[in-house]
Design an enzyme around this catalytic site. Structure first.
Site, PDB file in Angstrom:
ATOM      1  N   ARG A 211      26.134  15.938  21.711  1.00 19.24           N
ATOM      2  CA  ARG A 211      27.217  15.778  20.739  1.00 19.24           C
ATOM      3  C   ARG A 211      27.121  14.414  20.071  1.00 19.24           C
ATOM      4  O   ARG A 211      27.142  13.391  20.759  1.00 19.24           O
ATOM      5  CB  ARG A 211      28.563  15.939  21.422  1.00 19.24           C
ATOM      6  CG  ARG A 211      28.676  17.336  21.997  1.00 19.24           C
ATOM      7  CD  ARG A 211      30.059  17.737  22.297  1.00 19.24           C
ATOM      8  NE  ARG A 211      30.052  19.117  22.756  1.00 19.24           N
ATOM      9  CZ  ARG A 211      31.113  19.830  23.014  1.00 19.24           C
ATOM     10  NH1 ARG A 211      32.305  19.287  22.854  1.00 19.24           N
ATOM     11  NH2 ARG A 211      31.000  21.071  23.415  1.00 19.24           N
ATOM     12  N   GLU A 213      29.063  12.446  18.946  1.00 19.32           N
ATOM     13  CA  GLU A 213      30.417  11.899  18.908  1.00 19.32           C
ATOM     14  C   GLU A 213      30.367  10.457  18.441  1.00 19.32           C
ATOM     15  O   GLU A 213      29.535   9.683  18.909  1.00 19.32           O
ATOM     16  CB  GLU A 213      31.030  11.854  20.313  1.00 19.32           C
ATOM     17  CG  GLU A 213      30.902  13.106  21.105  1.00 19.32           C
ATOM     18  CD  GLU A 213      32.234  13.786  21.267  1.00 19.32           C
ATOM     19  OE1 GLU A 213      33.185  13.397  20.561  1.00 19.32           O
ATOM     20  OE2 GLU A 213      32.311  14.698  22.088  1.00 19.32           O
ATOM     21  N   ARG A 219      34.876   7.930  28.652  1.00 20.86           N
ATOM     22  CA  ARG A 219      34.782   9.332  29.091  1.00 20.86           C
ATOM     23  C   ARG A 219      34.018  10.236  28.132  1.00 20.86           C
ATOM     24  O   ARG A 219      34.090  11.453  28.221  1.00 20.86           O
ATOM     25  CB  ARG A 219      36.169   9.895  29.386  1.00 20.86           C
ATOM     26  CG  ARG A 219      37.096   9.882  28.207  1.00 20.86           C
ATOM     27  CD  ARG A 219      38.520   9.968  28.693  1.00 20.86           C
ATOM     28  NE  ARG A 219      39.413   9.825  27.573  1.00 20.86           N
ATOM     29  CZ  ARG A 219      40.164  10.787  27.092  1.00 20.86           C
ATOM     30  NH1 ARG A 219      40.143  11.974  27.641  1.00 20.86           N
ATOM     31  NH2 ARG A 219      40.945  10.580  26.071  1.00 20.86           N
ATOM     32  N   HIS A 220      33.299   9.642  27.182  1.00 19.15           N
ATOM     33  CA  HIS A 220      32.454  10.435  26.274  1.00 19.15           C
ATOM     34  C   HIS A 220      30.996  10.025  26.397  1.00 19.15           C
ATOM     35  O   HIS A 220      30.686   8.848  26.509  1.00 19.15           O
ATOM     36  CB  HIS A 220      32.889  10.233  24.819  1.00 19.15           C
ATOM     37  CG  HIS A 220      34.150  10.940  24.475  1.00 19.15           C
ATOM     38  ND1 HIS A 220      35.372  10.338  24.560  1.00 19.15           N
ATOM     39  CD2 HIS A 220      34.371  12.205  24.048  1.00 19.15           C
ATOM     40  CE1 HIS A 220      36.309  11.205  24.212  1.00 19.15           C
ATOM     41  NE2 HIS A 220      35.728  12.348  23.896  1.00 19.15           N
ATOM     42  N   GLU A 357      40.903  15.683  30.333  1.00 15.80           N
ATOM     43  CA  GLU A 357      40.527  17.106  30.271  1.00 15.80           C
ATOM     44  C   GLU A 357      39.185  17.314  30.970  1.00 15.80           C
ATOM     45  O   GLU A 357      38.252  16.548  30.782  1.00 15.80           O
ATOM     46  CB  GLU A 357      40.395  17.474  28.782  1.00 15.80           C
ATOM     47  CG  GLU A 357      39.908  18.881  28.542  1.00 15.80           C
ATOM     48  CD  GLU A 357      39.390  19.055  27.108  1.00 15.80           C
ATOM     49  OE1 GLU A 357      40.107  18.674  26.164  1.00 15.80           O
ATOM     50  OE2 GLU A 357      38.272  19.581  26.956  1.00 15.80           O
ATOM     51  N   SER A 360      37.420  23.395  28.958  1.00 17.26           N
ATOM     52  CA  SER A 360      38.053  24.215  27.919  1.00 17.26           C
ATOM     53  C   SER A 360      37.567  25.634  28.106  1.00 17.26           C
ATOM     54  O   SER A 360      36.418  25.845  28.504  1.00 17.26           O
ATOM     55  CB  SER A 360      37.605  23.801  26.519  1.00 17.26           C
ATOM     56  OG  SER A 360      38.205  22.611  26.166  1.00 17.26           O
ATOM     57  N   ARG A 408      32.550  14.528  33.974  1.00 15.67           N
ATOM     58  CA  ARG A 408      34.000  14.299  34.137  1.00 15.67           C
ATOM     59  C   ARG A 408      34.493  14.815  35.482  1.00 15.67           C
ATOM     60  O   ARG A 408      35.406  14.248  36.081  1.00 15.67           O
ATOM     61  CB  ARG A 408      34.755  14.975  32.999  1.00 15.67           C
ATOM     62  CG  ARG A 408      34.548  14.250  31.693  1.00 15.67           C
ATOM     63  CD  ARG A 408      35.554  14.699  30.688  1.00 15.67           C
ATOM     64  NE  ARG A 408      35.294  14.085  29.399  1.00 15.67           N
ATOM     65  CZ  ARG A 408      36.003  14.344  28.322  1.00 15.67           C
ATOM     66  NH1 ARG A 408      37.004  15.212  28.375  1.00 15.67           N
ATOM     67  NH2 ARG A 408      35.713  13.750  27.189  1.00 15.67           N
TER      68      ARG A 408
HETATM   69  P1  AMO Z   1      34.593  21.614  24.987  1.00 16.19           P
HETATM   70  O1  AMO Z   1      34.044  21.092  23.718  1.00 16.19           O
HETATM   71  O2  AMO Z   1      36.029  21.332  25.264  1.00 16.19           O
HETATM   72  O3  AMO Z   1      34.419  23.196  25.058  1.00 16.19           O
HETATM   73  O4  AMO Z   1      33.726  21.069  26.189  1.00 16.19           O
HETATM   74  C1  AMO Z   1      33.958  21.507  27.512  1.00 16.19           C
HETATM   75  C2  AMO Z   1      34.030  20.334  28.477  1.00 16.19           C
HETATM   76  O5  AMO Z   1      32.821  19.578  28.412  1.00 16.19           O
HETATM   77  C3  AMO Z   1      33.086  18.199  28.590  1.00 16.19           C
HETATM   78  N1  AMO Z   1      32.650  17.454  27.412  1.00 16.19           N
HETATM   79  C4  AMO Z   1      32.150  16.199  27.434  1.00 16.19           C
HETATM   80  N2  AMO Z   1      31.931  15.357  28.433  1.00 16.19           N
HETATM   81  C5  AMO Z   1      31.420  14.142  28.132  1.00 16.19           C
HETATM   82  N3  AMO Z   1      31.125  13.734  26.883  1.00 16.19           N
HETATM   83  C6  AMO Z   1      31.332  14.543  25.835  1.00 16.19           C
HETATM   84  N4  AMO Z   1      31.026  14.144  24.602  1.00 16.19           N
HETATM   85  C7  AMO Z   1      31.875  15.850  26.088  1.00 16.19           C
HETATM   86  N5  AMO Z   1      32.213  16.898  25.307  1.00 16.19           N
HETATM   87  C8  AMO Z   1      32.667  17.845  26.136  1.00 16.19           C
HETATM   88  C9  AMO Z   1      34.589  18.083  28.815  1.00 16.19           C
HETATM   89  C10 AMO Z   1      35.111  19.329  28.149  1.00 16.19           C
HETATM   90  O6  AMO Z   1      36.354  19.738  28.668  1.00 16.19           O
HETATM   91  N6  AMO Z   1      32.307  26.054  24.321  1.00 16.19           N
HETATM   92  C11 AMO Z   1      33.488  25.397  24.843  1.00 16.19           C
HETATM   93  C12 AMO Z   1      33.798  25.841  26.262  1.00 16.19           C
HETATM   94  C13 AMO Z   1      34.214  27.289  26.402  1.00 16.19           C
HETATM   95  O7  AMO Z   1      35.169  27.690  25.722  1.00 16.19           O
HETATM   96  O8  AMO Z   1      33.614  28.005  27.231  1.00 16.19           O
HETATM   97  C14 AMO Z   1      33.278  23.890  24.794  1.00 16.19           C
HETATM   98  O9  AMO Z   1      32.184  23.379  24.616  1.00 16.19           O
HETATM   99  O10 AMO Z   1      34.820  18.085  30.203  1.00 16.19           O
END
Ligand code: AMO
Length: 434
Positions: A211, A213, A219-220, A357, A360, A408
């Site tokens: 990602r 981001e 936490r990212h 979180e 999701s 996480r």
């Molecule tokens: P989402 O984008 O919420 O959902 O991602 C799911 C979980 O992945 C972790 N996460 C991350 N951890 C660290 N750094 C990041 N940049 C990052 N992005 C996400 C989090 C988050 O809750 N396809 C959907 C899931 C689904 O519906 O099955 C999805 O990707 O813990």
């Protein structure tokens, strides 16, 4: 090194060869000690200068700390030794010299900043408390895999180079694929959904996601590991049951297999499996509850995302893991199903730890017409996703699923201050190597 013994396994009376790193050298004059460290622990090697081969003593005491040596000798009981035993060497061999100056001190006596630690991760991981995190992470993955198998899932691996994103266009890393634009995958979302319509029905994947981001937060990450689950013939509540089961299995695995690692982290006493069913609050209930805490500057209204501040206030109020369900349809992606009798509300959910979180997920839209309409509502071109939507015309069962970020999960489990502590070689805005 077939005849090598681990330091933790030798006992008085053995003749053994131990090999590892020079943790410390204590020279007391006539007698000196080398503390040798391997992955199972440490052992004292005794060097009596006047009674032992001079060349061997010189070799042992001449190396710098963190050099790799092999020592063969008799193991004897010694109450004053840190582990109650010591090796009286017959031979000492230097396998790899270390420089006298190290970029960080693996004994931990001199603390290093996180960037220095990450630049020199190999040395950093020689510290027990750092190694412990990765032993626990490894156990979490093992326990989760076993749990998935116990509930009838097949492990899958899906492409990481893809033609389209799924979780919002701005977070994609573009790459060139034989002259064409492609992307690093943000999530196995569409592929895992396609698998519930295959003969596999119920699947999981543990793999990397990417990602772009902009956030540089504790936490990212820009590359993370996701635990994805997807199953045919379940609704979002059943998917939450599996999600809860996965979390418990991870904690139970750590309790069963990582006693020493927990001890090293000073968590052996307090570490426990989260008990009871996790509360499932609807988004509306979550808003009411967080507004009632009086902790927020602004009152939250329908359609607002839960800010970090709101997550913390709610987390403190609830005091444990909880789900937030029934999110506004507009804040959830196109693949989440909305309630037929209330299309403003979706069957999406999040699993929250009081700090952040973790997951999701949701019930998915499996009806072709509704799915395509959802794409258009979110301003996406359904043509681009033809490989995905097409399969919804050939018998796609109702299904639901979710995804955890492994980092996480481990971060919250071990109460670590920064997500980078849970990744060997983190990728963030500043860091592309090592
Ligand atoms: P989402 O984008 O919420 O959902 O991602 C799911 C979980 O992945 C972790 N996460 C991350 N951890 C660290 N750094 C990041 N940049 C990052 N992005 C996400 C989090 C988050 O809750 N396809 C959907 C899931 C689904 O519906 O099955 C999805 O990707 O813990």
């Amino acid at each position: 090194m077939d005849n090598r013994s681990f330091t933790a396994n030798v006992s008085p009376g053995d003749e053994a060869t131990v090999a590892g790193w020079v943790h410390e050298i204590r020279d007391l004059g006539g007698i000196a000690f080398v503390i040798l460290r391997d992955r199972t622990g440490k052992i004292q090697v005794k060097l009596e200068k006047d009674e032992m081969d001079g060349e061997m003593v010189e070799t042992a005491l001449g190396v710098h700390r963190e050099s790799v040596i092999s020592v063969t000798g008799d193991v004897e009981a010694e109450d004053r030794a840190p582990t109650g035993v010591e090796v009286v060497p017959e031979s000492v061999e230097v396998l790899a010299e270390a420089d006298p100056e190290l970029p960080l001190d693996p004994s931990g006596k001199v603390e290093a900043e996180l960037p220095t630690r990450l630049d020199n991760r190999t040395l950093d991981l020689r510290k027990e408390e750092v190694k412990a995190i990765f032993e626990i992470r490894s156990e979490v993955l093992r326990a989760v895999r076993e749990y998935f198998r116990s509930v009838g899932c097949t492990e899958i691996n899906t492409p990481k180079i893809v033609a389209t994103g799924t979780e919002g266009g701005t977070e994609l890393f573009p790459i060139t694929y034989f002259g064409e634009e492609a992307f690093m995958n943000q999530s196995p979302q569409l592929f895992k959904q396609l698998m519930v319509g295959s003969g596999l029905e119920r699947v999981f994947e543990i793999g990397p996601i990417f990602r772009a981001e902009e956030h540089n937060t504790p936490r990212h990450l820009n590359e993370a590991t996701m635990i994805d689950f997807e199953s045919a013939f379940v609704d979002h509540h059943e998917a939450m049951d599996v999600c809860e089961g996965t979390l418990r299995a991870a904690y139970e695995g750590v309790i069963e297999s990582c006693e020493a690692a927990l001890e090293t982290l000073g968590m052996a006493e307090e570490f426990s499996v989260p008990q009871g069913e996790f509360p499932r609050l609807t988004y509306e209930e979550a808003l009411e509850r967080v507004n009632a805490t009086g902790e927020l500057d602004d009152v939250l209204v329908w359609g607002d995302d839960l800010s970090t501040e709101a997550e913390h206030a709610l987390g403190a109020d609830i005091g444990g893991h909880y789900f937030v369900t029934d999110w506004p349809a507009e804040v959830k992606p196109f693949y989440i199903q909305d309630y037929d009798d209330d299309p403003e509300v979706s069957k999406g959910f999040d699993l929250m730890h009081p700090r952040m979180e973790l997951v999701s997920g949701g019930q998915r839209e499996h009806r072709y017409e509704e799915l395509v309409a959802g794409f258009e509502e979110q301003g996406l071109d359904p043509e681009q996703f033809d490989y995905y939507t097409k399969m919804f015309r050939y018998g796609m069962p109702p299904h639901a699923g979710w995804a955890y970020g492994v980092e996480r999960l481990v971060m919250t489990m071990l109460d670590l201050p920064n997500i980078r502590e849970t990744v060997l070689f983190p990728r963030d805005r500043q860091r592309l190597s090592p």
